[in-house]
Design a protein around this motif. Sequence first.
Motif, PDB file in Angstrom:
ATOM      1  N   LEU A  27      13.535  25.391  49.913  1.00 53.71           N
ATOM      2  CA  LEU A  27      12.865  25.893  48.713  1.00 53.71           C
ATOM      3  C   LEU A  27      12.757  27.407  48.843  1.00 53.71           C
ATOM      4  O   LEU A  27      12.368  27.916  49.893  1.00 53.71           O
ATOM      5  N   SER A  28      13.101  28.120  47.784  1.00 52.19           N
ATOM      6  CA  SER A  28      13.039  29.582  47.838  1.00 52.19           C
ATOM      7  C   SER A  28      11.591  30.038  47.997  1.00 52.19           C
ATOM      8  O   SER A  28      10.652  29.304  47.700  1.00 52.19           O
ATOM      9  N   GLU A  29      11.410  31.255  48.468  1.00 52.96           N
ATOM     10  CA  GLU A  29      10.051  31.789  48.672  1.00 52.96           C
ATOM     11  C   GLU A  29       9.273  31.880  47.366  1.00 52.96           C
ATOM     12  O   GLU A  29       8.057  31.731  47.359  1.00 52.96           O
ATOM     13  N   ASP A  30       9.976  32.105  46.248  1.00 51.90           N
ATOM     14  CA  ASP A  30       9.303  32.194  44.946  1.00 51.90           C
ATOM     15  C   ASP A  30       9.437  30.892  44.147  1.00 51.90           C
ATOM     16  O   ASP A  30       9.305  30.884  42.925  1.00 51.90           O
ATOM     17  N   TYR A  31       9.646  29.789  44.843  1.00 52.83           N
ATOM     18  CA  TYR A  31       9.824  28.482  44.226  1.00 52.83           C
ATOM     19  C   TYR A  31       8.626  28.105  43.355  1.00 52.83           C
ATOM     20  O   TYR A  31       7.480  28.366  43.709  1.00 52.83           O
ATOM     21  N   LEU A  32       8.920  27.473  42.217  1.00 51.67           N
ATOM     22  CA  LEU A  32       7.882  26.962  41.326  1.00 51.67           C
ATOM     23  C   LEU A  32       8.187  25.520  40.974  1.00 51.67           C
ATOM     24  O   LEU A  32       9.321  25.171  40.648  1.00 51.67           O
ATOM     25  N   CYS A  33       7.153  24.678  41.032  1.00 52.28           N
ATOM     26  CA  CYS A  33       7.265  23.279  40.628  1.00 52.28           C
ATOM     27  C   CYS A  33       6.384  23.082  39.404  1.00 52.28           C
ATOM     28  O   CYS A  33       5.187  23.358  39.447  1.00 52.28           O
ATOM     29  N   MET A 111      19.574  27.758  47.338  1.00 45.95           N
ATOM     30  CA  MET A 111      18.149  27.432  47.486  1.00 45.95           C
ATOM     31  C   MET A 111      17.631  26.816  46.191  1.00 45.95           C
ATOM     32  O   MET A 111      18.041  27.221  45.101  1.00 45.95           O
ATOM     33  N   ILE A 112      16.717  25.855  46.331  1.00 45.21           N
ATOM     34  CA  ILE A 112      16.068  25.283  45.149  1.00 45.21           C
ATOM     35  C   ILE A 112      14.985  26.269  44.719  1.00 45.21           C
ATOM     36  O   ILE A 112      14.097  26.599  45.502  1.00 45.21           O
ATOM     37  N   THR A 113      15.102  26.760  43.487  1.00 46.76           N
ATOM     38  CA  THR A 113      14.186  27.805  43.028  1.00 46.76           C
ATOM     39  C   THR A 113      13.104  27.299  42.086  1.00 46.76           C
ATOM     40  O   THR A 113      12.057  27.926  41.946  1.00 46.76           O
ATOM     41  N   GLU A 114      13.375  26.159  41.443  1.00 52.11           N
ATOM     42  CA  GLU A 114      12.421  25.654  40.466  1.00 52.11           C
ATOM     43  C   GLU A 114      12.700  24.166  40.231  1.00 52.11           C
ATOM     44  O   GLU A 114      13.836  23.718  40.375  1.00 52.11           O
ATOM     45  N   SER A 115      11.648  23.434  39.886  1.00 56.82           N
ATOM     46  CA  SER A 115      11.836  22.029  39.521  1.00 56.82           C
ATOM     47  C   SER A 115      10.826  21.640  38.449  1.00 56.82           C
ATOM     48  O   SER A 115       9.792  22.287  38.284  1.00 56.82           O
ATOM     49  N   TRP A 116      11.170  20.581  37.726  1.00 54.30           N
ATOM     50  CA  TRP A 116      10.335  20.056  36.665  1.00 54.30           C
ATOM     51  C   TRP A 116      10.220  18.557  36.832  1.00 54.30           C
ATOM     52  O   TRP A 116      11.197  17.893  37.165  1.00 54.30           O
ATOM     53  N   GLU A 117       9.028  18.048  36.605  1.00 53.01           N
ATOM     54  CA  GLU A 117       8.814  16.602  36.599  1.00 53.01           C
ATOM     55  C   GLU A 117       8.540  16.232  35.158  1.00 53.01           C
ATOM     56  O   GLU A 117       7.516  16.617  34.602  1.00 53.01           O
ATOM     57  N   GLU A 118       9.473  15.484  34.570  1.00 51.09           N
ATOM     58  CA  GLU A 118       9.363  15.199  33.149  1.00 51.09           C
ATOM     59  C   GLU A 118       8.727  13.857  32.852  1.00 51.09           C
ATOM     60  O   GLU A 118       8.263  13.615  31.764  1.00 51.09           O
ATOM     61  N   LEU A 119       8.747  12.953  33.834  1.00 47.55           N
ATOM     62  CA  LEU A 119       8.188  11.632  33.619  1.00 47.55           C
ATOM     63  C   LEU A 119       7.913  11.009  34.973  1.00 47.55           C
ATOM     64  O   LEU A 119       8.686  11.174  35.895  1.00 47.55           O
ATOM     65  N   ALA A 120       6.826  10.325  35.090  1.00 47.61           N
ATOM     66  CA  ALA A 120       6.564   9.581  36.324  1.00 47.61           C
ATOM     67  C   ALA A 120       5.886   8.275  35.940  1.00 47.61           C
ATOM     68  O   ALA A 120       4.943   8.271  35.153  1.00 47.61           O
TER      69      ALA A 120
END
Length: 124
Positions: A27-33, A111-120
């Motif tokens: 995960l990048s240092e500026d990663y956002l979830c 690097m993974i820089t951002e992710s979104w959870e759209e449904l759980a």
Amino acid sequence: MTDFDLITNYLCNVYIGKDTSYAVNNLSEDYLCHCSSGTKNKAETIALIKKYIKKHPVYSITYSVESNDEDKIALCVYFQCREKEKFLGFTFGENDRIYKHIRSFKVKNGMITESWEELAEEEY
């Protein structure tokens, strides 16, 4: 390694292997979830992952690609978990559960820089 390989390796190593150092390294240092509990930075995300894998011990992951474009890769991810049933602090059995997540990932420079959870949701 492709961006897709990076993401699937990340899911397997972190959730099945419980290797949170893999998350630290990918995960990048500026990663956002952007998750259901609000936007989290890298440290908050790793703390959230630790809680998730403790509560929901994942033993298998299956996924299908929802979309794959230049900006994001979206996956439908199924975590198969074996959870202990407890009552008054005593374990009296285990249940298998399947949790479905629609997750999108943005990758930049390996690097993974951002992710979104759209449904759980939980399935049985």
